[in-house]
Scaffold this motif. Structure first.
Motif, short mmCIF file in Angstrom:
data_model
loop_
_atom_site.label_atom_id
_atom_site.label_comp_id
_atom_site.label_asym_id
_atom_site.label_seq_id
_atom_site.Cartn_x
_atom_site.Cartn_y
_atom_site.Cartn_z
N SER A 1 31.60 15.05 3.42
CA SER A 1 30.42 14.59 4.16
C SER A 1 29.43 13.97 3.17
O SER A 1 28.81 12.94 3.45
CB SER A 1 29.71 15.76 4.84
OG SER A 1 30.60 16.71 5.30
N LYS A 2 29.31 14.62 2.01
CA LYS A 2 28.36 14.18 0.98
C LYS A 2 28.64 12.75 0.54
O LYS A 2 27.72 12.01 0.21
CB LYS A 2 28.49 15.07 -0.27
CG LYS A 2 28.17 16.50 -0.06
CD LYS A 2 28.26 17.29 -1.36
CE LYS A 2 29.69 17.51 -1.83
NZ LYS A 2 30.49 18.38 -0.98
N LYS B 1 44.16 21.88 -10.46
CA LYS B 1 45.24 21.30 -9.65
C LYS B 1 45.73 19.96 -10.20
O LYS B 1 46.87 19.57 -10.01
CB LYS B 1 44.68 21.10 -8.23
CG LYS B 1 45.66 20.82 -7.17
CD LYS B 1 45.07 21.03 -5.78
CE LYS B 1 43.97 20.04 -5.44
NZ LYS B 1 43.48 20.17 -4.07
#
Ligand code: TYD
Length: 405
Positions: free
Chosen positions: A318-319, A384
């Motif tokens: 969203s940011k 990751k």
């Protein structure tokens, strides 16, 4: 002049982030014609110090039946919510047959821990698709907005609550006075209201202006929370910093005089006063810092494009909608955004219409640079993506400053 949503004093505007769309409304290709935009201006209340959006779209535009945010998509957040649930249970649920209410319970990421412990619970979640996901997992959930009417109905049907809590939700609700009245209606005399949200102090320190978007109508501080809830008989009794969302604060409130007040409250308020969290000059300086950040990010992306590098975005948060629209960054500078959320994939980012593609594409394409939009999950992502970095893939960061790593 807009009136402060907590105390009614005229809010002092200090900057605009320009024309912004609904941050979580990812569009179908071909569905960009009727997109809704609003002017995203921000200000602070000179009396209660509450930082707020000047204009906010109708909540129905944001939390709809295809709301794209599912809490359980991030592993780090799952662990955090388990910790939050444990904190509430161990600290405040000492009596017999306690009852807890979560405001904005999403897909049940936190309430499932109360369900597992056999604790009476109720989730209040207006977005019906995420509420359905919670109900399927056996979590008692109603799909309504929280306010004094909802609070009264819950109190009548199920009794008063030992704890009411919310994570990344209270800053979304424009009628903060309505929330306070609802909490005051529903809480037992010794009950607590615990909520956490991105912290204004961190946003100012890190120039993390991407925490400001349509859904985040407020950025709270200990000062503004204390002032906003006091008129409703609710006292700030603790405030505990949290690492989530790039820096959050957990606020604990009880009925006036019912609980000891932690020293953390006076220490935090003193820090905020010294840091100028209630002063206009502080926000004017923040506005200049946002402009510098925007200019540096756009120059960097243009340079990379000119030198023929491939640049993608990492996580369609969203940011990222605020950053992309404020900076005017479109598919010419970032060819696509990789995201692990299936319902965002194949869609276009709000406003700037950058394609959102599955994470598998990022792994297959091996881009030269990736803009780290989910910078708040940095540790999880770095662990990751060792493979990406080992083969020379680089990150572009924009918080706390713009740079390559
Ligand atoms: P978050 O920072 O929680 O989002 P928001 O700004 O919307 O509050 O990030 C969630 C989004 O980021 C979600 O769309 C999934 C995506 N994401 C990835 O694609 N990969 C990742 O490794 C992580 C942590 C998030």
């Amino acid at each position: 002049m807009v009136a402060c949503r907590a105390c009614g004093t005229p809010v002092e505007k200090f900057m605009s982030f320009g024309r912004q769309p609904i941050a979580n409304r990812f569009l179908e290709p071909g569905g960009t014609q009727s997109e809704y935009f609003f002017e995203m201006e921000v200000g602070t209340c000179p009396k209660c110090t509450l930082f707020q959006l000047i204009e906010q779209p109708d909540p129905g535009m944001m939390f709809h039946d295809t709301y794209a945010f599912f809490s359980q998509t991030s592993k780090g957040m799952q662990a955090h919510f388990e910790g939050f649930a444990t904190y509430v249970k161990d600290t405040f649920l000492k009596g017999d047959d306690p009852f807890v209410v979560e405001i904005g319970s999403n897909d049940g990421i936190m309430l499932r821990h109360f369900l597992a412990a056999g604790i009476r619970h109720l989730g209040v979640e207006p977005s019906s698709n995420v509420a359905d996901a919670a109900r399927q997992a056996g979590i008692d959930t109603i799909s309504v907005f929280f306010g004094v009417d909802t609070a009264a109905a819950i109190a009548e049907e199920r009794g008063l609550a030992d704890a009411i809590f919310a994570a990344n939700v209270i800053c979304h609700i424009p009628d903060i006075a309505g929330v306070a009245r609802g909490v005051a209606r529903l809480l037992k005399p010794t009950g607590v209201f615990v909520f956490e949200d991105p912290y204004l102090g961190d946003v100012l320190e890190k120039t993390s202006y991407d925490q400001i978007y349509d859904e985040h109508v407020f950025l709270f501080s200990a000062l503004s929370v204390r002032n906003a809830f006091a008129p409703h008989g609710l006292e700030l009794i603790d405030c505990i910093p949290q690492p989530t969302h790039g820096g959050s604060m957990r606020y604990v409130l009880g009925r006036q005089g019912q609980h000891p007040v932690s020293e953390r409250v006076s220490e935090r308020v003193a820090w905020e006063e010294a840091r100028g969290l209630g002063r206009a000059e502080t926000f004017q300086e923040f506005a200049r810092a946002c402009e510098r950040s925007r200019d540096a990010l756009v120059s960097l992306l243009k340079e990379l494009k000119e030198s023929g590098k491939t640049v993608v975005g990492y996580a369609a948060t969203s940011k990222s909608t605020t950053v992309l629209n404020y900076c005017g960054i479109g598919p010419d500078l970032i060819s696509y955004i990789s995201d692990t959320t299936p319902i965002k994939q194949g869609r276009l980012s709000p406003g700037m219409h950058i394609p959102v593609r599955p994470y598998a594409d990022f792994l297959a394409d091996k881009p030269d640079y990736a803009v780290l939009f989910a910078w708040n999950h940095r540790n999880e992502i770095m662990a990751k993506e060792e493979g990406y970095m080992q083969r020379g893939g680089k990150w572009i960061r924009f918080v706390p400053d713009v740079g390559i790593e």
